[in-house]
Write a protein that holds these residues in place. Sequence first.
Motif, PDB file in Angstrom:
ATOM      1  N   GLN A  52      45.073  42.566  40.382  1.00 23.81           N
ATOM      2  CA  GLN A  52      45.331  41.162  40.050  1.00 23.81           C
ATOM      3  C   GLN A  52      46.628  40.714  40.714  1.00 23.81           C
ATOM      4  O   GLN A  52      47.595  41.476  40.787  1.00 23.81           O
ATOM      5  CB  GLN A  52      45.443  41.027  38.533  1.00 23.81           C
TER       6      GLN A  52
ATOM      7  N   ASN B 240      49.453  36.152  36.639  1.00 20.73           N
ATOM      8  CA  ASN B 240      49.371  36.811  35.349  1.00 20.73           C
ATOM      9  C   ASN B 240      50.102  35.985  34.301  1.00 20.73           C
ATOM     10  O   ASN B 240      51.122  35.358  34.592  1.00 20.73           O
ATOM     11  CB  ASN B 240      49.969  38.213  35.441  1.00 20.73           C
TER      12      ASN B 240
ATOM     13  N   THR C 236      40.672  47.901  29.336  1.00 24.20           N
ATOM     14  CA  THR C 236      39.936  49.024  29.926  1.00 24.20           C
ATOM     15  C   THR C 236      40.677  50.345  29.725  1.00 24.20           C
ATOM     16  O   THR C 236      40.045  51.390  29.609  1.00 24.20           O
ATOM     17  CB  THR C 236      39.644  48.781  31.425  1.00 24.20           C
ATOM     18  N   ARG C 237      42.002  50.297  29.633  1.00 23.77           N
ATOM     19  CA  ARG C 237      42.755  51.524  29.337  1.00 23.77           C
ATOM     20  C   ARG C 237      42.403  52.028  27.932  1.00 23.77           C
ATOM     21  O   ARG C 237      42.223  53.225  27.717  1.00 23.77           O
ATOM     22  CB  ARG C 237      44.251  51.267  29.458  1.00 23.77           C
TER      23      ARG C 237
ATOM     24  N   ILE D 283      49.742  45.551  38.014  1.00 25.49           N
ATOM     25  CA  ILE D 283      48.304  45.439  37.797  1.00 25.49           C
ATOM     26  C   ILE D 283      47.679  45.295  39.188  1.00 25.49           C
ATOM     27  O   ILE D 283      47.561  44.180  39.705  1.00 25.49           O
ATOM     28  CB  ILE D 283      47.943  44.248  36.888  1.00 25.49           C
TER      29      ILE D 283
ATOM     30  N   GLY E  69      40.707  43.407  30.769  1.00 25.27           N
ATOM     31  CA  GLY E  69      41.718  43.557  31.806  1.00 25.27           C
ATOM     32  C   GLY E  69      42.294  44.961  31.785  1.00 25.27           C
ATOM     33  O   GLY E  69      41.683  45.903  31.260  1.00 25.27           O
ATOM     34  N   SER E  70      43.470  45.104  32.310  1.00 24.72           N
ATOM     35  CA  SER E  70      44.119  46.404  32.450  1.00 24.72           C
ATOM     36  C   SER E  70      44.235  47.162  31.115  1.00 24.72           C
ATOM     37  O   SER E  70      43.811  48.301  31.000  1.00 24.72           O
ATOM     38  CB  SER E  70      45.511  46.208  33.057  1.00 24.72           C
TER      39      SER E  70
END
Length: 166
Positions: free
Chosen positions: A158, A163, A13-14, A155, A9-10
Amino acid sequence: MKLLILGCGSIGTRHISNLREIDSTLEIDAFDPKKQLRKDTQKKFQVNTFENIPRNKSDYDLVLICTPPTSHIKLTIDSLQDGSNVFVEKPLSSNLTGISKLQNIIKKNDSLAFIGYNFRFNEGINLIKEFVKSKKLGKVLHASAYFGHYLPDWIPLQDYRKNYSF
């Protein structure tokens, strides 16, 4: 160095993006139960992705746990028991279930375990901490703080209403 990212997710991947900037030669594998997230992550970052969490996490120098908080304790325990070092995103958990077991494993194990907490290094918060400790402003009688974010921008890919933290 070989890394396993649990959660694409955010924040997962960061971390991959930051790790690629630091060292483009790192061998990075990633897991996510969502097919589209795996596909997008694999394409964007040239990492191997898995539909299931690899069983033997001792093959990895570090496991980064970037899943919803309800799974953090279990995944941290599993990774440490497999002999890997662990970096787990905040919060460590949504409750105290399994904390004692985790503490015992950390004490017995030779692996490293870290929890991400970015405000630890925030200059403003550290300045406030120093003011309070020094008592330059006198005795603190009350403090109130607020942190907010416009959720639709939080986000972007999404629906924030779906969430885990909403």
